[in-house]
Enzyme design. Sequence first.
Site, PDB file in Angstrom:
ATOM      1  N   SER A  17       0.905  -1.093  -0.127  1.00 19.34           N
ATOM      2  CA  SER A  17       0.076  -0.110  -0.131  1.00 19.34           C
ATOM      3  C   SER A  17       0.730   1.344   0.086  1.00 19.34           C
ATOM      4  CB  SER A  17      -1.060   0.237   1.165  1.00 19.34           C
ATOM      5  OG  SER A  17      -1.811  -1.019   1.109  1.00 19.34           O
ATOM      6  N   ARG A  42       0.874   8.612   5.318  1.00 15.91           N
ATOM      7  CA  ARG A  42      -0.022   7.793   5.986  1.00 15.91           C
ATOM      8  C   ARG A  42      -1.324   8.604   5.941  1.00 15.91           C
ATOM      9  NH1 ARG A  42       1.802   5.221  11.035  1.00 15.91           N
ATOM     10  NH2 ARG A  42       3.908   4.824  11.042  1.00 15.91           N
ATOM     11  N   HIS A  45      -2.668   7.067   2.716  1.00  9.90           N
ATOM     12  CA  HIS A  45      -2.846   5.571   3.074  1.00  9.90           C
ATOM     13  C   HIS A  45      -4.156   5.445   3.899  1.00  9.90           C
ATOM     14  CE1 HIS A  45      -2.492   1.871   5.175  1.00  9.90           C
ATOM     15  NE2 HIS A  45      -1.797   1.168   3.823  1.00  9.90           N
TER      16      HIS A  45
END
Length: 210
Positions: A17, A42, A45
């Site tokens: 990912s 992050r 994501h």
Amino acid sequence: MFMGASTKQGYDIADKSREIVRSLIAEEIKNLSNEEKDIVERIVHSTADPEYAKLVYISFNFVKSSLKALKNNEDILTDINMVKSGITQYDGNVECFIKNSEVVDIAKDKKITRAAAAIEFAAQNDFKGIIVVGNAPTALYKAIELYNNNELDVSSIVGVPVGFVGAADSKEELKNSSIPNIITKGPKGGTPVAVACVNSLIQTMKNINR
């Protein structure tokens, strides 16, 4: 644990990912520091939304001020319990006062939201640390107001409230303040964004201390 992963399969998925995320936003984050890149990666994501790479603004002193606060085990104050629940791996205190009975009384007496009253309560009880706002613009406005009045000792603010009423304006006010900050421009934001930002900082701090 990395990006919520705790098994080999989980780690493999998380690694893949992150590779995808990096390929999607490489151009937008190329001028950021490694610590800032991790925060944005992050966020993207956790939301599955590459547009955040264009929406995130990080003040020049945000990472340094935040890492210093975390290293010193200063408190983290969140606007709602959902944000508090998402912050993991921190050795210091993570607080949320929105359901505190005194906060409820402050909100009623002053006719303000409980989110704003919770910030006021924290200031009255010698809070020092990082404030994390993922949902309530009124909490962000109150934090800025108290800081400007020298009534709140805040090391940095994660200001990413979501919504169409007050969110964008409160974040713009934070951006233009002297408080070390990170914001998301416009109405986008929310709990996943706030949590991703703080957990990135915590992991960076732990990596530095190893």
